[in-house]
Design an enzyme around this catalytic site. Structure first.
Site, PDB file in Angstrom:
ATOM      1  N   TYR A  82       4.571   5.536  11.093  1.00  0.00           N
ATOM      2  CA  TYR A  82       4.961   4.156  11.392  1.00  0.00           C
ATOM      3  C   TYR A  82       5.746   3.471  10.268  1.00  0.00           C
ATOM      4  O   TYR A  82       6.216   2.357  10.450  1.00  0.00           O
ATOM      5  CB  TYR A  82       3.728   3.315  11.760  1.00  0.00           C
ATOM      6  CG  TYR A  82       2.604   3.338  10.741  1.00  0.00           C
ATOM      7  CD1 TYR A  82       2.604   2.489   9.638  1.00  0.00           C
ATOM      8  CD2 TYR A  82       1.532   4.216  10.891  1.00  0.00           C
ATOM      9  CE1 TYR A  82       1.579   2.509   8.708  1.00  0.00           C
ATOM     10  CE2 TYR A  82       0.498   4.240   9.973  1.00  0.00           C
ATOM     11  CZ  TYR A  82       0.523   3.382   8.880  1.00  0.00           C
ATOM     12  OH  TYR A  82      -0.498   3.416   7.958  1.00  0.00           O
ATOM     13  N   ARG A 121       0.858  -1.186   0.000  1.00  0.00           N
ATOM     14  CA  ARG A 121       0.000   0.000   0.000  1.00  0.00           C
ATOM     15  C   ARG A 121       0.891   1.232   0.000  1.00  0.00           C
ATOM     16  O   ARG A 121       1.560   1.533   0.980  1.00  0.00           O
ATOM     17  CB  ARG A 121      -0.922  -0.024   1.228  1.00  0.00           C
ATOM     18  CG  ARG A 121      -1.557   1.306   1.563  1.00  0.00           C
ATOM     19  CD  ARG A 121      -2.616   1.193   2.649  1.00  0.00           C
ATOM     20  NE  ARG A 121      -2.142   0.626   3.899  1.00  0.00           N
ATOM     21  CZ  ARG A 121      -1.514   1.308   4.869  1.00  0.00           C
ATOM     22  NH1 ARG A 121      -1.245   2.591   4.706  1.00  0.00           N
ATOM     23  NH2 ARG A 121      -1.168   0.704   5.986  1.00  0.00           N
ATOM     24  N   HIS A 148      -3.387   4.295   5.099  1.00  0.00           N
ATOM     25  CA  HIS A 148      -4.442   3.285   5.226  1.00  0.00           C
ATOM     26  C   HIS A 148      -5.769   3.851   4.739  1.00  0.00           C
ATOM     27  O   HIS A 148      -6.481   3.234   3.941  1.00  0.00           O
ATOM     28  CB  HIS A 148      -4.555   2.844   6.685  1.00  0.00           C
ATOM     29  CG  HIS A 148      -5.698   1.939   6.967  1.00  0.00           C
ATOM     30  ND1 HIS A 148      -5.744   0.633   6.518  1.00  0.00           N
ATOM     31  CD2 HIS A 148      -6.861   2.138   7.639  1.00  0.00           C
ATOM     32  CE1 HIS A 148      -6.877   0.069   6.905  1.00  0.00           C
ATOM     33  NE2 HIS A 148      -7.576   0.963   7.582  1.00  0.00           N
TER      34      HIS A 148
END
Length: 358
Positions: A270, A257, A261
């Site tokens: 992160y 990805r 998100h």
């Protein structure tokens, strides 16, 4: 009695196009030039359609958006393998695949704006609404697969999800049931390495998701999810197995990805910039472009014309989306029951009476 081995399993990985667009001639599926170009156009269409969704959210014209960027090869490869009679149970990141099998763009945008009419698809499109709860769609895929089998229909259902969804109990229950009853189901997992902010190696001790198929007695395979040809071949084999009564299959597409998100997330908190940059080098669209250009069937001029035409189509869909009238208040009652219970009928009438007074 001595100890003895009672089960031994091997999990295969499939890759046909490498990161530079070079093809393995022994694994070449020998698609026609028309099929190859259709596959590539679908990938570019997904990218531009998805980018517009991001733009609409950032401009305040839509509530949120879950980008699929980086996962176009996985969804386009499956789309090419599916047939009109097949079914799809998508998660919230399969809007590219949904659009490829016939769901209008404007309805997908409407869904992400919170309009329930965005989940009412044309009657010829065998697709369930996008599942926002993580993993529930696998149960639906198994149930539909069982129904197709019992009816004797030569059709399959594709249950989609990410690596995070395989950590849910729904996934394992669906796989177990599908294995026992040999349903017409393909479990299609796009392992994009992150369940929101949780990395794959914190979700499972298994080296792959594909190997989990062995526990349920069904075939499983891992493919390079950025290789559209590999995804197509694995999907075609799994779908044909399901349609012909051979039971379910688990496909793990190893992909990434590239964006957040959803637009409510910030992946830079992160994920390292180096990690993202490394995966950007494996961009599935760049890989397919290199292959087609090397084959002499594509070039920069045709690419520019394609993008212009797709962008025009996307803008036309956005115009239709933004011209949709507000949904009637009765919509919150009208699509849950075949026969509405008496108490909801009363509530519906009360609501419409109050609205009429305003």
């Amino acid at each position: 009695m001595p100890r003895r081995t009672i089960y031994h399993a091997v999990t295969e990985r499939l890759e046909i196009l490498d990161e530079h667009g070079n093809i393995d001639p022994e694994l070449d599926p020998h698609l026609t030039a028309e099929q190859l170009l259709a596959l590539y156009r679908t990938m570019v269409r997904m990218r531009l359609f998805d980018q517009k969704g991001l733009n609409l959210q950032r401009q305040g014209r839509m509530g949120t958006w879950g980008s699929l960027q980086g996962q176009e090869a996985s969804q386009a490869g499956m789309a090419l393998a599916m047939e009109p009679q097949d079914w799809l149970t998508p998660s919230f990141r399969e809007h590219g695949l949904m659009e490829a099998i016939g769901v209008p763009m404007r309805q997908i945008y409407a869904f992400w704006r919170g309009d329930g009419r965005g989940a009412i698809y044309p009657p010829h499109v065998n697709c369930l609404p996008q599942a926002v709860p993580v993993g529930t769609q696998f149960l639906h895929a198994t149930g539909i697969g069982l129904a197709l089998k019992k009816r004797g229909e030569r059709a399959a259902v594709v249950g989609c999800g990410g690596d995070g969804a395989t950590s849910e109990g729904d996934f394992h229950e669906a796989m177990n049931f599908a294995g026992v009853f040999q349903t017409n189901t393909v479990f299609f997992i796009q392992n994009n390495q992150w369940a929101i902010s949780l990395p794959f190696n914190r979700q499972t001790a298994s080296e792959t998701i594909a190997q989990k198929a062995h526990a349920y007695g069904i075939p499983g395979i891992q493919v390079d999810g950025n290789d559209a040809l590999a995804v197509y071949v694995a999907s075609r084999e799994a779908l044909e197995r399901a349609r012909s009564g051979g039971g379910p299959t688990l496909i793990e597409c190893l992909t990434y990805r590239l964006r957040d998100h959803t637009t409510a997330d910030d992946h830079t908190r992160y994920r390292s910039a180096d990690e993202v940059a490394e995966w950007q080098k494996r961009d599935p669209i760049d890989r397919m472009f290199a292959f087609l250009a090397g084959s002499g069937v594509w070039n920069d001029e045709r690419e520019a014309a394609l993008r212009t035409a797709i962008n025009q189509e996307v803008e036309a869909e956005v115009e239709k989306f933004e011209q949709m009238s507000p949904p009637p208040p009765s919509d919150i009652f009208d699509y849950f029951y075949e026969v509405m219970p008496w108490n909801l009928k009363e509530q519906r009438e009360q609501l419409l009476t109050e609205v009429a007074r305003c």
